[in-house]
Structures are given as C-alpha cells and as structure tokens.
Motif scaffolding. Structure first.
Motif, PDB file in Angstrom:
ATOM      1  N   LEU A  10       0.826  -1.208   0.000  1.00 28.77           N
ATOM      2  CA  LEU A  10       0.000   0.000   0.000  1.00 28.77           C
ATOM      3  C   LEU A  10       0.858   1.254   0.000  1.00 28.77           C
ATOM      4  N   GLY A  11       2.105   1.125   0.423  1.00 28.81           N
ATOM      5  CA  GLY A  11       3.014   2.268   0.399  1.00 28.81           C
ATOM      6  C   GLY A  11       3.380   2.708  -1.001  1.00 28.81           C
ATOM      7  N   THR A  12       3.081   1.899  -2.012  1.00 27.29           N
ATOM      8  CA  THR A  12       3.292   2.318  -3.396  1.00 27.29           C
ATOM      9  C   THR A  12       2.032   2.916  -4.006  1.00 27.29           C
ATOM     10  N   SER A  13       0.951   2.980  -3.224  1.00 23.97           N
ATOM     11  CA  SER A  13      -0.362   3.505  -3.612  1.00 23.97           C
ATOM     12  C   SER A  13      -1.087   2.536  -4.545  1.00 23.97           C
ATOM     13  N   LEU A  14      -2.420   2.603  -4.495  1.00 23.13           N
ATOM     14  CA  LEU A  14      -3.262   1.646  -5.217  1.00 23.13           C
ATOM     15  C   LEU A  14      -4.346   2.383  -5.974  1.00 23.13           C
ATOM     16  N   LEU A  15      -4.521   2.021  -7.231  1.00 26.67           N
ATOM     17  CA  LEU A  15      -5.587   2.552  -8.075  1.00 26.67           C
ATOM     18  C   LEU A  15      -6.533   1.417  -8.424  1.00 26.67           C
ATOM     19  N   ALA A  16      -7.831   1.605  -8.158  1.00 22.32           N
ATOM     20  CA  ALA A  16      -8.844   0.598  -8.460  1.00 22.32           C
ATOM     21  C   ALA A  16      -9.909   1.215  -9.351  1.00 22.32           C
ATOM     22  N   VAL A  17     -10.239   0.528 -10.444  1.00 25.30           N
ATOM     23  CA  VAL A  17     -11.222   1.023 -11.406  1.00 25.30           C
ATOM     24  C   VAL A  17     -12.294  -0.040 -11.594  1.00 25.30           C
ATOM     25  N   GLY A  18     -13.532   0.381 -11.521  1.00 26.30           N
ATOM     26  CA  GLY A  18     -14.640  -0.539 -11.725  1.00 26.30           C
ATOM     27  C   GLY A  18     -15.955   0.210 -11.692  1.00 26.30           C
ATOM     28  N   PRO A  19     -16.969  -0.295 -12.376  1.00 25.40           N
ATOM     29  CA  PRO A  19     -18.258   0.402 -12.412  1.00 25.40           C
ATOM     30  C   PRO A  19     -18.955   0.365 -11.064  1.00 25.40           C
ATOM     31  N   SER A  20     -20.009   1.155 -10.934  1.00 23.03           N
ATOM     32  CA  SER A  20     -20.809   1.145  -9.710  1.00 23.03           C
ATOM     33  C   SER A  20     -21.374  -0.253  -9.480  1.00 23.03           C
ATOM     34  N   GLY A  21     -21.323  -0.704  -8.233  1.00 20.95           N
ATOM     35  CA  GLY A  21     -21.815  -2.032  -7.893  1.00 20.95           C
ATOM     36  C   GLY A  21     -20.809  -3.138  -8.058  1.00 20.95           C
ATOM     37  N   ALA A  22     -19.583  -2.822  -8.483  1.00 20.55           N
ATOM     38  CA  ALA A  22     -18.566  -3.862  -8.670  1.00 20.55           C
ATOM     39  C   ALA A  22     -17.983  -4.343  -7.348  1.00 20.55           C
ATOM     40  N   GLY A  23     -18.169  -3.571  -6.262  1.00 24.06           N
ATOM     41  CA  GLY A  23     -17.656  -3.992  -4.961  1.00 24.06           C
ATOM     42  C   GLY A  23     -16.457  -3.210  -4.487  1.00 24.06           C
ATOM     43  N   LYS A  24     -16.208  -2.026  -5.043  1.00 27.57           N
ATOM     44  CA  LYS A  24     -15.026  -1.261  -4.651  1.00 27.57           C
ATOM     45  C   LYS A  24     -15.072  -0.863  -3.176  1.00 27.57           C
ATOM     46  N   THR A  25     -16.244  -0.457  -2.714  1.00 31.50           N
ATOM     47  CA  THR A  25     -16.351  -0.006  -1.316  1.00 31.50           C
ATOM     48  C   THR A  25     -16.305  -1.178  -0.342  1.00 31.50           C
ATOM     49  N   GLY A  26     -17.182  -2.158  -0.529  1.00 30.45           N
ATOM     50  CA  GLY A  26     -17.306  -3.244   0.442  1.00 30.45           C
ATOM     51  C   GLY A  26     -16.187  -4.255   0.404  1.00 30.45           C
ATOM     52  N   ARG A  27     -15.561  -4.460  -0.762  1.00 30.88           N
ATOM     53  CA  ARG A  27     -14.560  -5.519  -0.896  1.00 30.88           C
ATOM     54  C   ARG A  27     -13.140  -5.009  -0.995  1.00 30.88           C
ATOM     55  N   LEU A  28     -12.966  -3.684  -1.018  1.00 29.91           N
ATOM     56  CA  LEU A  28     -11.611  -3.142  -1.076  1.00 29.91           C
ATOM     57  C   LEU A  28     -11.417  -2.023  -0.061  1.00 29.91           C
ATOM     58  N   VAL A  29     -12.188  -0.943  -0.201  1.00 32.67           N
ATOM     59  CA  VAL A  29     -11.938   0.233   0.630  1.00 32.67           C
ATOM     60  C   VAL A  29     -12.171  -0.080   2.105  1.00 32.67           C
ATOM     61  N   ARG A  30     -13.320  -0.684   2.415  1.00 31.66           N
ATOM     62  CA  ARG A  30     -13.589  -0.947   3.832  1.00 31.66           C
ATOM     63  C   ARG A  30     -12.584  -1.913   4.453  1.00 31.66           C
ATOM     64  N   PRO A  31     -12.251  -3.061   3.833  1.00 35.47           N
ATOM     65  CA  PRO A  31     -11.236  -3.919   4.454  1.00 35.47           C
ATOM     66  C   PRO A  31      -9.900  -3.225   4.678  1.00 35.47           C
ATOM     67  N   VAL A  32      -9.465  -2.407   3.700  1.00 34.00           N
ATOM     68  CA  VAL A  32      -8.178  -1.723   3.851  1.00 34.00           C
ATOM     69  C   VAL A  32      -8.246  -0.694   4.974  1.00 34.00           C
ATOM     70  N   VAL A  33      -9.316   0.102   5.004  1.00 32.31           N
ATOM     71  CA  VAL A  33      -9.467   1.099   6.063  1.00 32.31           C
ATOM     72  C   VAL A  33      -9.568   0.424   7.427  1.00 32.31           C
ATOM     73  N   GLU A  34     -10.293  -0.676   7.483  1.00 29.85           N
ATOM     74  CA  GLU A  34     -10.440  -1.411   8.735  1.00 29.85           C
ATOM     75  C   GLU A  34      -9.097  -1.938   9.227  1.00 29.85           C
TER      76      GLU A  34
END
Length: 698
Positions: free
Chosen positions: A294-318
C-alpha cells in the motif's frame, strides 16, 4: 498510547466530544460483507501467534501459508491411473494364483525349505513358517505391482490434500525455539514478571491481537529509548493486556468485516483463481494487502456495484484502523456521506462537512503557517482541474492575500473573508490595509497592492478563484472552515499521531464543492506526509471515489509518498474521470493496479498497456487425413469412418514461444467474472507481482 511514559500524545490528539454508543450489530448489513467469524470464536491469541507465516512474495496471505513448487508437476489423467491400477491388480492376482496352484512349479518355496530344519516337517512350527513366507511373497507382489500400477498416486488423487495457502490445522512455526506467546523478548531483557503476566493474559483469553501488537510496538519504542523501560514495566504489571492504550482507550473495533493478521499487518481480500493462466505457485492461495504494498499507492477502477467499497476500501481502512489502535498507522478515509465504511465508533475523528451536528471541522489550510504553502495547497484545490489554468499564478494570487491577512490578524481568512478579498470588496480591503499600516507591515502592504493591480490584468486568476471560493461560501457550510479558533478543526498536521479519521463529503447537492474539497485533502495529505519529522507511522489516505480529484500537482505528490512511508487508495468508476493527459502518468505513478469486473475495453486497454507482455508457449495442432495404400487398411479406415463419422487423421503439433499481453483489453472487459478483479502489486522494496485474477467473494 496512554500516559505511562511510553508514548504520551493524548493531549495533542483530537477526540470526539463523547464516545458514541457501541452498536450491537453493523449498520446496513446488507451492503457490507459479514464478519469472517463470530465474536469470541476462532483461535486464542496464543494459538494465533503459533501459526506459521513463512516468507512469501507480495500479496500472499501468509497466515498458515504452505508454499508450492515453482512448476506444476506432470499430471497423469485419473482415468489412465485407474486403468493401470486395475491391470496391475489383475496381473498380480493371476501371478499369485499361478504360484499358489503350482502351475509355475515349486521354486518359489525353496527359500522356505532351505532355511527351516528338516525336523520341522509336518509340525506346527513349519506351518507357521510357511504362512510367514506366504505373507512375505504376497507382500512383495503387492509392493511390486502397486509400484507398477501407481497405486499410491491414485490414492492421493482420490483423497486430496488441502490446497496450498489453506490452514488445515494450527501448526507451530517451523524452527522457532521460543514460544512467541510467552513474550521471550521481555524475559531476555529481565522483565520476567511482566512477561509472565502477559502470557497469563493471553492464555486466559483476556488479550486480543490488537493488544499483542500494541504492546510489542511499545516495547520496540522502549528498546529505542531505555528511559521508557521502567514506566513500561510498571504499566504492563499494573494493567496487563490493557497497557499502553491508544488515546481513544479502544482495544478493538466495534465490528470487523474482514479477516486480518495484525502480526504481519495483512488484510485478506480473496482467493487467487486456480485457472491455467495463473502461475502454479499462486493457484488457490489467499490474496492480501499490507503497508509494504500500500506504500506504493493503489488505483482501483470498476463500475458502480462492482464492490469497490465493500470488498476493497472498507477492508483496507479497517486494517489500518486496527493498526492505528496498535500505534502503527494513521488512516484518513474520504467518502460521500452515507458510505458504508464502518460505524462512527470505529474512528477517532468524524468530520461531516455540511452537517451542523458535526463535532469536528476541517482546516482549510491543512495546518500550514506559511502563506505561500497555503496558497499552493488551496490553488491546487480551487483551479487545478481547469484546463489551461496556471496553478502557480493562482497560488501566487492567493498568497498575496493570505500573507497580508495573517500578518494583520494573526490567522488566515475564513471562506467569506477570502471571497470578499478575491472579489475586491472595498471595505475589507481598506480595513486590511489600515491594519497593516498600523502594524508597520510595509512588505505585506506591497503584496496587497500588487494583488489589487493585477486583478485588472487580462487573464488574472483572481476572478476564477473568487467563483470557486463562492462554492464553499454557501449556507450549508456556514460555521465550517472556521479560522477564528472557536471550532475543533482537523488538520493534516496530526498525521504524526495514530489517528483514525473519516471525512464525509456532501456529494449529494454539492458535488462541485465535494470534488474541490477532495482535491484539497489530497494536496494537503501528500504535502503533510512528506514533511513529517517522525515517519515511523504508516500514513494512508483512502478515497471511496476519487473522480475529478487528481491534478498534475497532486499526482506528483502521490509519486513522492513511497519514500515517506505513506500511500493513497484511489477508486474510480472509469479512467474517463481523470484528465486524458494524466491517465497514463497515473497508472505509472501507482505501484498497485486493480481492475474490477465490468470495466470497459477503453479502460482495459490502459491497464493492458501498463501490465505489458510476457513470453508464453503456444501449441498449434494440425490435423491431416490419412490415405491408406493397402486394401485391408483402406477397409479398416472405411469401417472406422462409418462407425465414428470422422475420417482417420494424424496430428502434427508445433510448439512456439510468442509474446502476448498478460491481460488483454477484451479479457478485462469480458472474461472477469462478477465478484472478481485483476490485481497487480509492487512493494516499496521494488518487488513486483504479475496481475492475478482474484475472487473477492471467498
């Protein structure tokens, strides 16, 4: 940490006005993944510590990981194994029958006759010796024909072993000579009583993973400064697992929606696909993220409903919130109001911009005290997204007002005051000029006069800046961005503390203002993270939606984070939300790239170019019809064609090495199943992992 002399920073860390009630269950559970296990279940801390975590490449979930061979062993088809085993069994039984019934003579019992005395003939001893010899011969036949028929391999194929990367049990780590749950580092330093107390806490279930990592982190600070040894020892003996607490007093999050291994600072995202395009060592293994990637930074691209919030952002923030409780990280998440990133109790500071009930405010200037620095940050946010606009001229124009105002009043202007100055309202300008004259600030008077003169020059950014500031000078934001010292503003200057911060943007109804604030926060973070004096904490900024947030200046700031022990997470619906001139530099600036299911072929093309090509082995099979010359052969071929409906052919196989895209634009757009994503990683040490298809639902 608490005020035990270990890391007393609680008096400088902003806290909520009152601790919110702990919810009994996560809100909106339909929109977030369920916890990986029920509270109170699973291994104890002592068992958790004893699980092996072998070194592995970037992205491998190391908890109980079992490494595989570099290449897949040659596999014989199961049908062929069954046929061979059956034939060898029949052959063995036939040979035994021939021997037993004497069809092959009696030579096979000569050793029995040779090594037994003649006096045994007709006695019970001879009968027993005979049966022993028959068992030896039978065992030899079983062994020989079993090896010939590959019975062990067939048995292993039927009773499959656990896949690599899974934990069938809780094995002890190979080669450790000391039990980590016994705190050998404290015993070796002469703190036997403290170590015994912590070991009892762990065995009794009164210690969790956050406690262990937090106390270990405090011990590392003691090793760096021996003057902290006595307070540390007293705190541990007095409070046990509750020693060296985070300033919030929390020892865990209210709820966990992902699997975490805090010992190696990993969060589990999913399972690598077992398909043929996945390298054999990674098939079926767990996929995880940690600060080293994560120290190299992460870019995630996907349409709405693909799971960016629940399957990536929240686990990482948690994960980083847990590390913050352990004194290892500082995390800031930026999202629209209502995003499912955890309850308020999971954060130390919650800033709800535009909500009158918000306890905390946002520092518009990011804690800067220099007018030029504040002008650069604010200019990047206000006009950084306008094509053709020179951000440096805008920063200079802002500094020509911010500097005189601070010199006259001892603070930077609030939003209404800054708007009036940019719009050249006469009364505030006259009052500012008079205050500067009374204070003898001649240099600042010249700055102010220069700004007044340049306002009338064609192409001056003052009018554009005034229009952009007007977006923040709305009734919904009244009372926010206060600079008088009456509020409780959060500033990026607090990144040197283990904070958990969530900033809610008013995306609904104030989209332009939200994007401007997002650009401001990104510019403030990249600047503050790079100038920290203490970089021992991993600083991270996560955007739930980074659309229209990136500018040329902030992208340069992102590139500098790798050496500052910091990183960002940027999620986009499409790369079209980034200016065209920045799309390729963006993919090059981040070390980790993630394409969710459903990306367009246009976005897929950019990812395919970033991931490059690889050499692969291809096999071309050519089918040729066989023409027989002999009458009998032609008759056999005719009969075979009549039965099968196909002509007799021979296959010619050509093997070649070709260069091919790792993932093509078409594959990314059409071959990634729902709930999956293709990820590539890079670590701050330079290690790289090729893009892998990951199932985010397992």
């Amino acid at each position: 940490m608490d005020a035990d002399g270990i890391h007393d920073t609680s008096h400088r860390v902003p806290r909520p006005a009152a601790p919110p009630p702990r919810p009994a269950s996560p809100p909106s559970a339909a929109f977030i993944p369920p916890p990986s296990r029920a509270p109170g279940s699973g291994p104890t801390v002592a068992e958790w510590l004893r699980v092996s975590r072998p070194n592995a490449e970037a992205g491998v979930w190391r908890y109980g990981y079992v490494p595989r061979a570099a290449e897949e062993p040659e596999m014989t088809p199961t049908r062929q194994l069954v046929t061979g085993a059956s034939l060898s069994l029949l052959a063995g039984l036939m040979l035994w029958s021939l021997l037993w019934n004497g069809y092959l003579g009696s030579f096979w019992i000569w050793p029995l006759l040779m090594f037994t005395p003649d006096s045994w003939r007709g006695t019970t001893s001879f009968v027993v010796a005979g049966w022993i010899w028959y068992c030896i011969v039978g065992g030899g036949l079983i062994f020989g024909f079993g090896r010939l028929g590959r019975w062990p391999e067939l048995l292993r194929r039927i009773v499959r072993r656990p896949a690599a990367g899974t934990v069938a049990a809780l094995p002890a780590a190979p080669g450790e000579t000391e039990d980590p749950a016994g705190w050998p580092q404290l015993r070796n330093a002469g703190l036997g009583e403290a170590a015994e107390h912590l070991a009892r806490e762990a065995e009794a279930g009164r210690m969790n993973d956050v406690d262990y990592v937090r106390i270990r982190r405090a011990w590392e600070s003691v090793r760096a400064d021996s003057s902290r040894l006595r307070p540390f020892d007293a705190s541990v003996r007095d409070k046990g697992a509750g020693a060296c607490l985070h300033p919030s007093g929390a020892r865990d999050l209210p709820v966990r929606a992902a699997r975490h291994d805090l010992l190696v600072r990993q969060v589990f995202l999913g399972t690598v696909d077992s398909g043929a395009r996945t390298p054999y060592p990674r098939r079926g293994t767990g996929f995880a993220l940690d600060p080293s990637v994560l120290g190299t930074s992460l870019l995630a691209v996907g349409p709405s409903g693909a799971g960016k919030t629940g399957r990536l952002v929240r686990p990482v923030v948690e994960s980083l919130a847990l590390q913050a409780l352990a004194g290892q990280a500082a995390v800031i998440t930026v999202a629209s109001a209502g995003a499912q990133l955890g309850p308020d109790a999971a954060f130390d500071v919650v800033v709800r911009i535009g909500d009158p009930a918000s306890v905390h405010d946002l520092d518009l200037y990011g804690g800067a005290t220099d007018a030029d620095e504040a002008g650069v940050l604010l200019g990047e946010a206000l006009v950084g997204d306008i094509p053709g606009m020179d951000v440096r001229r805008a920063a200079t124009a802002l500094a020509q007002l911010l500097g005189p105002f601070r010199a006259a009043y001892g603070r930077f202007p609030g939003v209404p005051e800054l708007r009036e100055l940019l719009e050249q309202v006469q009364a505030p300008l006259d009052a500012l000029r008079q205050a500067l004259e009374e204070a003898g600030q001649q240099a600042m008077l010249r700055e102010l006069d220069a700004r007044v003169r340049q306002q009338s020059v064609l192409g001056d950014p003052g009018h554009v800046l005034a229009d952009r500031v007007a977006l923040l000078d709305r009734p919904a934001f009244a009372g926010f961005f206060d600079t008088s010292g009456q509020g409780r503003p959060f500033s990026m200057a607090a990144l040197e503390h283990p904070l958990r911060v969530r900033i809610d943007l008013p995306e609904r109804g104030h989209a332009d203002a939200s994007r401007m604030l997002a650009r401001l926060l990104l510019a403030q973070f990249t600047t503050a993270a790079a100038v920290r004096t203490d970089r021992s904490l991993f600083a991270f900024l996560a955007f739930d939606d980074a659309s229209h947030t990136l500018t040329a200046g902030t992208l340069r700031g992102v590139q500098r984070l790798r050496s500052a022990n910091a990183g960002v997470l940027l999620t986009l619906r499409t790369l079209d939300d980034v200016p065209e001139v920045l799309r390729t530099p963006l993919l090059g600036a981040v070390g980790c790239r993630m394409a969710f299911a459903g990306v367009t072929t246009w976005d897929g093309k950019r990812f395919a170019e970033a991931w490059g090509t690889e050499w692969v082995e291809t096999r071309d099979v050519t089918h040729r019809t066989v023409f027989a010359d002999q009458p009998l052969t032609r008759a056999i071929h005719s009969f075979r064609k009549l039965v099968t409906g196909k002509a007799v052919t021979t296959d010619a196989v050509t093997v070649r090495q070709v260069e091919r895209e790792r993932w093509s634009a078409s594959d990314l757009a059409h071959a990634v199943p729902p709930g999956h994503a293709v990820l590539s990683l890079a670590s701050v040490s330079g290690e790289r992992a090729a893009p892998l298809l990951v199932n985010l639902t397992t």
